[in-house]
Each structure stands twice: as C-alpha cells, then as structure tokens.
Enzyme design. Structure first.
Site, PDB file in Angstrom:
ATOM      1  N   ASP A   1     -12.089 -24.666 -25.564  1.00  0.00           N
ATOM      2  CA  ASP A   1     -12.444 -24.711 -24.132  1.00  0.00           C
ATOM      3  C   ASP A   1     -11.280 -24.953 -23.158  1.00  0.00           C
ATOM      4  OD1 ASP A   1     -14.691 -25.125 -25.687  1.00  0.00           O
ATOM      5  OD2 ASP A   1     -15.302 -26.967 -24.692  1.00  0.00           O
TER       6      ASP A   1
HETATM    7  C1  FRU Z   1     -17.674 -26.595 -26.407  1.00  0.00           C
HETATM    8  C2  FRU Z   1     -17.408 -27.902 -27.128  1.00  0.00           C
HETATM    9  C3  FRU Z   1     -17.608 -29.088 -26.205  1.00  0.00           C
HETATM   10  C4  FRU Z   1     -16.735 -30.143 -26.816  1.00  0.00           C
HETATM   11  C5  FRU Z   1     -15.574 -29.328 -27.342  1.00  0.00           C
HETATM   12  C6  FRU Z   1     -14.989 -29.862 -28.618  1.00  0.00           C
HETATM   13  O1  FRU Z   1     -17.079 -25.492 -26.981  1.00  0.00           O
HETATM   14  O2  FRU Z   1     -18.237 -27.996 -28.269  1.00  0.00           O
HETATM   15  O3  FRU Z   1     -18.957 -29.479 -26.042  1.00  0.00           O
HETATM   16  O4  FRU Z   1     -16.333 -31.104 -25.858  1.00  0.00           O
HETATM   17  O5  FRU Z   1     -16.056 -28.016 -27.553  1.00  0.00           O
HETATM   18  O6  FRU Z   1     -13.835 -29.160 -28.981  1.00  0.00           O
END
Ligand code: FRU
Length: 494
Positions: free
Chosen positions: A24
């Site tokens: 992300d």
């Molecule tokens: C979304 C997610 C978020 C989390 C992050 C962990 O892709 O699952 O909810 O904070 O990635 O890497």
C-alpha cells in the site's frame, strides 16, 4: 534492452522500489514543493513481512527518488498502513497548525500508522517529523489509540473545516473484520474522540481496509460538495470469485461527525484486478484529490515474478465527480504529465475494416484512441508480447461494454486467477464518440475510458521486447490514435 530477469521490464513512469516487496501507499503528503510517497515495505526481502514505511519523493509525481526507510519495524511490532498530515507555518493555507507550529517556522508532519503487534493486536500510533519527512520521532505514548482488538487499522486523517472556518481533524480507521469504518475527531491531532461508525454494508466475506474520505465538487460546482468514502475490500477464506482485492466508493455527505451515503450500495472504483489500497495526498495544491494505489492483488501478489522489486504504484490520478447519464460518478484522470506527453505527439488516423492496422509500441507507451462507434462498429485493440502473451481491449457498441482480457502461458503460470476478463458497462449509450487512454508501462496496464469515467487496471506480462499492437474495427470508420513511447527511465536511483 533486456530487463535483468529477462521477462519483466521495470516501469519507466510509475514508482517501483529499487528492490524488495512493496504494497500500500502510505502517508501521502505534499509539502513545500515535494510529493512524499511512503509505502508498505519489507526492507529485508521480496515477500511480505517486516512491514515498515519506505519513502520516496517527487517534484512532479513522475520522477521519483527513493530515500531511506522512514519508519522501521522492530521486534514484536510491524508498521502497517496509515497517513500523514502537514501542519505549521509552512503548510500555509492548508492549516493554521492547531498549536503545532514547528520551532523553525517550517512544517510539522504528523504520521498515524498501525502498530501491528505480534500477539495479534493492532492499534494506532503516532510519529512526528520536523525535517520534512526524512526522520521520525515516535510518540512515547504509543499506541495512542487502542481498542484492544486485532484488526483495527489503516488510520487516515482528513481535515474538516466548519462554517466558522475552524479546522478539526477526523481519523478514519477500520475494524477490518467487522466491515466498519470508525470515525474519531480531534482538535489537535493528540486527543481522539470516537464520534461515529459506518457499516457494515455490501458484500460479506471480505475485510474492509484503507478507508479515505474526500470532498469533491459535483461537475465543478463549488456549491455542490459531496464527500466520497473510499474503501478497499479483500476476501477472507475460500472465495470462489476470481476477483480478489478491489476498491469501492460511495458518495454521500459528512457533517464532521458522521457519513451519510446518498445511495444504498458501494460502487466498484476500478474494474481491473490490480488497483488496491488507494488513498489521497494531504495538502495537495489547490485542494485537489490525487490518489495513488498499489497495483496488485492479494490473491497473487506474492507470486508475481518481477525482480529485484515486487510491487508498483499506479499512475497518480486526479479524482472528480461528474454527472453521467443522470448518476454522480467518481471520475479518475491521470495527472498532468500524461496529458503533456500526449499533447507533444501527433495523432495518426487509421481507417478500419479494410485491413487491421498494426503498429509497434516500446512497452512503455501511452496510446490515446478516439473514434465514433456509429461509424466504426465494434473495435478491438490487441497487444501481443513474447510468445503467446496477449492483452485484448474491445468495445461493443450495442451493449456499450468495454472488455479487457489478459492471457498466455506466462500469465497463466502466475496463479489460476491471473488470466482474466474484466468487463465494464460504460455509462450512456454505446453509439456516442468514445475515447480510450491506454497506459502500458512494463507490467502495468491502465485503461481510462471517456476521460476517466471508467478505469481498468491490470498487471500484465508481455515480455521485455517491443509490443505489436493491432487495431481492428467492424466498419470502415476512422480512428484517431496518438502514441507516445517513453524512452528514458524516470526513476532515480539513490
Ligand atoms: C492492505 C493492508 C492493510 C494493512 C497493510 C499491511 O493491503 O492489508 O490493511 O495495514 O496492508 O501490509
């Protein structure tokens, strides 16, 4: 030029980390002339784990420079997704600072992220930076917001200005497993009060992740501001639907306390397989809503064969609301540099039906097509790479459906759900003039229909060589095509 791994060329006008795993976008903020992109990052390897915030900056959302890891995992605690707000004198009109003026009169950046503890516990933590986002001081009182639960994550702080002009901050977080967005309010970015909860809504069997809330004018009318809630949803357990991770939005109103939707359902935000966890920049110039998303899908992200990096960001997209065929829709258009590249190129006119038109693309290319289905009938654009790798885009006027498929042995080998057919019904009737912008940058394909009224974003594996493009229409009407090949990689190394 051959990519180091022989198959997956590195994108030239999208951000990829030099090496290792990325998911992300986090902490997107514009501060004193620089766009800051932080991102979920594993500093140690090409698989998800050791989650930390990587960091890159860009003066123009195109040329990125990667920096040292900004927030690093430690024993027992990973740093999951979150956001940044800029306050203080240099943040200018965006914010008066709410008591946060930095000693040097510069900007104070405050990051909120999820501390994901090894004992299955997630809570929100805070860190500040006084040097423009390069070094960070965690709050000694972390975590600053804790419900003692295991899927409480992804804080996104937005500003809300009341009628009297006073700013307050609102933090959206998810209770991911409950499919709920929790809203907290704060006058000073320190104390948080739970003010409302939105959801659950829509499909069951998914988690909600990475919320955002964005005020946008309908058709550019400053007197008609709506709030758009953005959400990413990811299936849990065995899910027979091949789609996997996807983004959604819902248009509504927000009074600083609760979000009230205008409609009953979430709407799919992008119709491809690889557009997830998208959020917007804080403090963007002119209050614009610029979004970046991770171009992958939890279904197969760990199996994608790019190397030495794994994970890429989408093109930055400017969001707006447009009434199309009586419905207020979220519209996504690539930011300025894409239009500038296209404006510098000449359009060619092809006449369809008599014979297919072939042209060659470098594979780091922008292709803009404009045509009138009333005179061309159905249209197909085939993109052929190595071996049997094939991406096909087609438009069918009678149904006004745009279909994007990807297939071939290399794509089949990634995961059973990797070969795909994405179908989107375009708004309005199918015999109106149509425009498609196709951005292909190595393994990243993004299609924007009718100036962003619908988008389809997919990873593809077409190989490292040139791409043979073929345009085919049913009737002999003309098609205008503008093609730009980006020859110079834009990503600076550190
Ligand atoms: C979304 C997610 C978020 C989390 C992050 C962990 O892709 O699952 O909810 O904070 O990635 O890497």
């Amino acid at each position: 030029m051959h990519a180091p791994n022989g198959h997956v060329p590195r994108p030239r006008f999208h951000f990829t980390p030099q090496r290792n795993w990325m998911n992300d976008p986090n902490g997107l903020v514009y501060d004193r002339g620089l766009w800051h992109l932080y991102f979920q990052y594993n500093p140690e390897g090409a698989d998800w784990g050791n989650m930390s915030w990587g960091h890159a900056t860009s003066p123009d959302l195109r040329h990125w420079t990667e920096h040292e890891v900004a927030l690093r995992y430690r024993d027992g605690e990973q740093v999951f997704s979150g956001s940044i707000v800029a306050t203080g004198a240099a943040a200018g009109a965006a914010d008066s600072g709410a008591g946060h003026d930095s000693a040097d009169g510069g900007t104070l950046l405050t990051a909120f992220y999820t501390s994901a503890y090894d004992d299955d516990h997630q809570a929100q933590s805070r860190a500040t930076s006084r040097d423009g986002g390069y070094t960070w001081q965690p709050d000694p009182q972390n975590p600053v917001l804790d419900r003692g639960t295991s899927a409480f994550r992804d804080p996104k702080v937005v500003r809300v200005t009341d009628a009297a002009g006073a700013t307050r901050y609102v933090m959206l977080t998810v209770e991911a497993d409950d499919r709920q967005v929790l809203f907290y309010a704060s006058p000073d970015l320190r104390t948080w009060e739970h003010v409302s909860t939105f959801g659950p809504l829509g499909a069951t069997g998914v988690v909600w992740e990475c919320p955002d809330l964005v005020p946008l004018a309908v058709d550019g009318d400053p007197d008609d501001i709506r709030w758009v809630l953005l959400l990413s949803t990811n299936p849990v357990g065995d899910d027979p639907n091949p789609d996997g991770s996807s983004m959604h939005y819902i248009v509504g109103s927000f009074d600083g306390v609760s979000f009230t939707p205008d409609v009953a359902e979430l709407t799919r935000l992008d119709h491809g397989r690889d557009f997830y966890a998208g959020v917007t920049f804080d403090s963007a110039p002119d209050g614009e809503a610029i979004m970046l998303a991770w171009m992958s899908n939890w279904r197969y992200a760990g199996a994608f064969p790019s190397s030495p990096w794994r994970g890429a960001m989408s093109l930055p997209r400017r969001m707006s609301l447009r009434t199309v065929a009586g419905v207020v829709r979220l519209v996504q258009q690539p930011v300025g540099f894409v239009g500038e590249l296209l404006a510098g190129a000449e359009a060619s006119t092809f006449v369809g039906a008599s014979q297919p038109a072939d042209f060659t693309l470098s594979g780091h290319s922008l292709v803009e097509l404009a045509w009138d289905p009333a005179s061309t009938g159905a249209l197909r654009l085939l993109l052929r790479g190595d071996a049997d790798a094939l991406v096909e885009l087609s438009h069918e006027p009678s149904s006004n459906v745009l279909i994007v498929t990807r297939g071939g042995a290399a794509m089949e080998a990634v995961h059973p759900n990797f070969p795909s057919t994405s179908t989107v019904v375009l708004p309005g009737s199918g015999d109106q003039p149509l425009r498609l912008l196709v951005s292909l940058d190595g393994h990243l394909l993004e299609v924007f229909a009718n100036d962003g009224e619908a988008t389809v974003s997919n990873l593809v594996l077409l190989g490292a060589g040139p791409i043979l493009a073929t345009l085919i229409t049913e009737l002999p009407g003309p098609i205008s095509a503008t093609v730009v090949d980006v020859t110079v990689p834009d990503v600076a190394t550190r």
